[in-house]
Design a protein around this motif. Sequence first.
Motif, PDB file in Angstrom:
ATOM      1  N   ILE A   1     -23.536 -20.371  64.636  1.00  0.00           N
ATOM      2  CA  ILE A   1     -24.280 -21.089  63.599  1.00  0.00           C
ATOM      3  C   ILE A   1     -25.629 -21.451  64.182  1.00  0.00           C
ATOM      4  O   ILE A   1     -25.704 -22.146  65.205  1.00  0.00           O
ATOM      5  CB  ILE A   1     -23.520 -22.365  63.166  1.00  0.00           C
ATOM      6  CG1 ILE A   1     -22.187 -21.970  62.526  1.00  0.00           C
ATOM      7  CG2 ILE A   1     -24.358 -23.188  62.182  1.00  0.00           C
ATOM      8  CD1 ILE A   1     -21.303 -23.147  62.148  1.00  0.00           C
TER       9      ILE A   1
ATOM     10  N   PRO B   1     -20.148 -23.381  58.283  1.00  0.00           N
ATOM     11  CA  PRO B   1     -18.870 -23.284  59.008  1.00  0.00           C
ATOM     12  C   PRO B   1     -17.863 -22.384  58.307  1.00  0.00           C
ATOM     13  O   PRO B   1     -17.060 -21.712  58.958  1.00  0.00           O
ATOM     14  CB  PRO B   1     -18.367 -24.730  59.057  1.00  0.00           C
ATOM     15  CG  PRO B   1     -19.309 -25.557  58.289  1.00  0.00           C
ATOM     16  CD  PRO B   1     -20.542 -24.758  58.033  1.00  0.00           C
TER      17      PRO B   1
ATOM     18  N   TYR C   1     -15.122 -30.066  61.211  1.00  0.00           N
ATOM     19  CA  TYR C   1     -16.359 -29.640  61.858  1.00  0.00           C
ATOM     20  C   TYR C   1     -17.562 -30.163  61.057  1.00  0.00           C
ATOM     21  O   TYR C   1     -17.716 -29.859  59.875  1.00  0.00           O
ATOM     22  CB  TYR C   1     -16.399 -28.111  61.942  1.00  0.00           C
ATOM     23  CG  TYR C   1     -17.690 -27.555  62.497  1.00  0.00           C
ATOM     24  CD1 TYR C   1     -18.050 -27.781  63.826  1.00  0.00           C
ATOM     25  CD2 TYR C   1     -18.548 -26.811  61.697  1.00  0.00           C
ATOM     26  CE1 TYR C   1     -19.231 -27.280  64.337  1.00  0.00           C
ATOM     27  CE2 TYR C   1     -19.743 -26.302  62.197  1.00  0.00           C
ATOM     28  CZ  TYR C   1     -20.077 -26.547  63.525  1.00  0.00           C
ATOM     29  OH  TYR C   1     -21.249 -26.047  64.016  1.00  0.00           O
TER      30      TYR C   1
ATOM     31  N   PHE D   1     -18.776 -18.981  59.309  1.00  0.00           N
ATOM     32  CA  PHE D   1     -18.371 -18.844  60.708  1.00  0.00           C
ATOM     33  C   PHE D   1     -16.898 -18.454  60.810  1.00  0.00           C
ATOM     34  O   PHE D   1     -16.518 -17.499  61.480  1.00  0.00           O
ATOM     35  CB  PHE D   1     -18.636 -20.162  61.444  1.00  0.00           C
ATOM     36  CG  PHE D   1     -18.173 -20.191  62.875  1.00  0.00           C
ATOM     37  CD1 PHE D   1     -19.039 -19.831  63.907  1.00  0.00           C
ATOM     38  CD2 PHE D   1     -16.872 -20.567  63.192  1.00  0.00           C
ATOM     39  CE1 PHE D   1     -18.606 -19.858  65.233  1.00  0.00           C
ATOM     40  CE2 PHE D   1     -16.436 -20.585  64.514  1.00  0.00           C
ATOM     41  CZ  PHE D   1     -17.305 -20.237  65.535  1.00  0.00           C
TER      42      PHE D   1
ATOM     43  N   PRO E   1     -16.009 -25.699  65.449  1.00  0.00           N
ATOM     44  CA  PRO E   1     -16.234 -24.967  64.185  1.00  0.00           C
ATOM     45  C   PRO E   1     -14.943 -24.484  63.542  1.00  0.00           C
ATOM     46  O   PRO E   1     -14.930 -24.133  62.373  1.00  0.00           O
ATOM     47  CB  PRO E   1     -17.098 -23.775  64.598  1.00  0.00           C
ATOM     48  CG  PRO E   1     -17.578 -24.059  65.967  1.00  0.00           C
ATOM     49  CD  PRO E   1     -16.632 -25.042  66.600  1.00  0.00           C
TER      50      PRO E   1
END
Length: 768
Positions: free
Chosen positions: A105, A36, A189, A39, A184
Motif C-alpha cells: 500500500i 487494504p 488494519y 491488498f 494489513p
Amino acid sequence: MTRKKPDPVLTRTASRETAAVEMTAFGVVQGVGFRPFVFRLAERFGYRGWVKNIGRGVEIHLESEKPADFGRFLAALESEKPPLARVEKIGVRPARALGCRFFEIRKTTGGPSFVFISPDIATCANCHREILSPAERRYRYPFTNCTDCGPRYTIVRSLPYDRANTTMAGFSMCADCRREYEDPRDRRYHAQPIACPVCGPQLTLREARTGRVSPGGIDEAARLIRAGKILAVKGLGGFHLVCDPRSASALRELRRLKERQTKPLALMARDLATIKEFAFLGPGERRELMSASRPIVLLRKKKDIPEVAPHLDEIGFMLPYTPLHHLLLERLGLIVATSSNRKDAPIAKDEGEGIASLCDFVLTHNRPIASRADDSVMKLLDGRPLFVRRARGYVPHPQRVPVELESDAQVLALGGELKDTVSVYKNGYVVTSQFLGDLDEYRNFRYFEETVAHLERLFDVTPGVVVSDLHPEFRTTRYARASGLRHIAVQHHFAHVLAVLIEHGIPAGQKVLGVAFDGYGYGEDGAAWGGEFLLADYLGFERIARLKPVPLPGGDAAAREPARMALAYLRDAFGDKLPELEPFRGVERKKIRLVLEMMEKGINSPLTSSCGRLFDAVSFLAGAAPPRVEFEAEAPMRLEAVSRRRARAGYPFEADLTAVPWEVSFAPAIREIVREVRKGAGAARIGPKFHRTLADAVTAVALKARDVHGVDTVALVGGVFLNRPLVSLARTFLQDKKFTVLMPEKYSPNDESLSLGQAAHALARLAL
Ligand SMILES: [Zn+2]
Ligand SMILES: [Zn+2]
C-alpha cells in the motif's frame, strides 16, 4: 459501470516476461477501506505491485510471473468491495512489469481530490459475534469496532481521517490493538477508532440528580429501565432518552420532560422477531432495518403500544447499531429511544448540555462526540425509501453532480429555516449535512454554525459563493449577506425541485414539471407559496400553476391551528354563509368570530397557496384533527392514518386555465366534504377521497403542461409528498399517462433538501 467480456489486456498471458496491468477505480473509493481490501485481494491472487490513492480515485498496479487472469481479479474487485465503496468507473490498461517483489500500500499522490469521510456504520456481524463470545478479549466491550463498522462522521474533527484527528485521540492504543492496527491482513488494519477494554473508552452510570457514580454498568442500567426509570444513554451522535415502553408512568414522565404530548417516539428492538410482534414488515423494510445505516423505519402498526405514536397508524423502529445498544437490548428486548433534545435545542452530545434534568440516570462514556447527528427516519413506499429525516448513517455521503454543473468554485448552501441542512460543493460532489432542526431557535442556530464549520473543515472547503433562501428575514439569509461572499438567493420550491433533479442526475437544460407541495415557502412575489407547479431546469423556473390562494388567518399561528385553516377554506367555498359543522363544537364562538373578522378586514391574513394548510383544513373538517395540534404536519398525518382504503373516485375541483399562473381550486371539493360531514361521514370516508382528489389535480395539471410545454417528466417534492396514499396515487396516475415520475430517494422531500437544490442552482449559474 459496464465491463466488456473477453479483454486481451485482462487475459494477457505471459510466456517469458511478467504480465502486468494497471487499474484505476473512481468514485467513493478513498477512506472506505478500499486499499487494504485490494491488498488482501492481491495476496489471495498471488499478485505483486501496489495500490495507492490518486486524486479522486485509486490506482492499482498488478504483476504476475505466472499466467494471469486479471479479469477474475477485476470481478472480485467489483463484487467483494467494502460495503461503503461506490465505484463509478474502472479503467484497465496494460502496464510495463517493473519486477515488484511484493504487494504494498503506497502513499497518496497528486491531483485535486475529494476525500470521502464515511458515515457511522452499525456494528458488523464479526464484531457482534466477538462481543458475545467469552473467549474474545473484546467480550462484552461496548466500543468494539473494525474497518467495516463503528463511528466515523460523528468522531472526526478534521482532515486527514487519522486517529489523531478524531475524538479517539486521547486513547493511546495498547500493544495488542497496535498490532491489529498495523497488520494489513487484520480486519482492524487502519481502523482509526480501534479500541479494547484495556485501552479504549469506558462506560459510566451516574445518578442524574446527584452525579454520583452507580456501579453495575449495563446490567444495572437495564435493571433501572425495567424498574420504570428514564435513562439518558450516550450513543453515536448524541444521547437517547430511554425508557421501558410498557411502563405507562415512565412514558408519561418522558413526555412531560420533553414537553411533547403527541409527537411519536421511536423504539429500538433487539431483533426483527421482536419488531414483528408489533408491526408489519415487508422485504424492503427488513432490508433497511438491517442495513449498515440502521435508520428508524416507520412501519404499519400490528399491535399498538399506547402513547408511543398516538393517533397514527405507523410506528418507528430501529435495530441496535452500536455494541452498547446490543448489550442493552439483549437484556431488555425493546426500549423507547428518543432523541434527547428539549423543544428548542439540538440533540445533546455531552453531559454539560443539561441532560441530567431530562432523566433519572445517565449512562455515558468518555469518547467525545465531534459532531451531533440524530437518528435517520425513513419509510418505504412501493419498495422505495422515502426519508423523513436524513442524518446518522447517511451523512456525509457525497452526491455527484452532472458533468455540466462541475465547477472549480467551492459553494456553501445554507438551506431555509425549518428542518434545515447545509451543503458544501467541491470538486464534483455536494455533501449535505445531517438534519439540524428549526433554526428559528437560538440553540439550533448554534448547531447550524457548528455544522457549517465542521463540514468546511472536514472537506477542506473555502467557499467562494454562498447560497440562501429568498426569504429576506431568515437567519440563514442574514448569515449569507453578512458573509461578504458572492450571494445567490434561490426560491424555496425551486430549490426543492432541483434537489430531486440533481439526485437523479438529470442533465442541465432538461426541463421538468416540479410539483412542490409543502407548508410554506417565500414566493418570488413575497407571498406564502406551498402548492406550486414549476416548469424548471437548473437555471430557472416558470410558475405555471398553483393552488388557489386563501387567507392564512394569524400567519404562523394558522399552522398550529387547523380550525383556522378550515374557516379560511369554508369562507372560500361558501362566502359569508358558513355552514354549522360538528368539528367546530370544540372551538369557542368568540374565537371563530375573531378569525373570520381577521380575514374580512385583512388583518394578519396573508394569502397562501399552501397544500399543507389545505390538508390541515380537510383533516379538521373530516374530524381527524383537533382544533389545535402540537407539531406542523400532525393534522395531515392524522388524516393519512385513517386513509388506508383506496377511494374509487375523488371530489370535484376546478382548474382555471385562463389565469396566470393556472389556478386549481378545491372549493367544489370543500362543498362536497361539508355535505358529507353533515350527513355523518367520518374521516375514514373523506380522507381517501381527498387524497385521490389531490392526485387527480396533479395529473390534470401535468397533462395540460405536457400539451402546452411538451414536458414529460414530473418531480414530486415537498413535505406533503411524505404522504403514502398521495404519493402512491399520484405516481400511479402519472405513470398511467406515460410520465416519468421522479421522487427523492436519498434525501428527504421536506425542507432538508433545500440546501442541495440551492447548491445545484448556484452551480448552474457558475457554469454560464
Ligand atoms: Zn466490525
Ligand atoms: Zn487495546
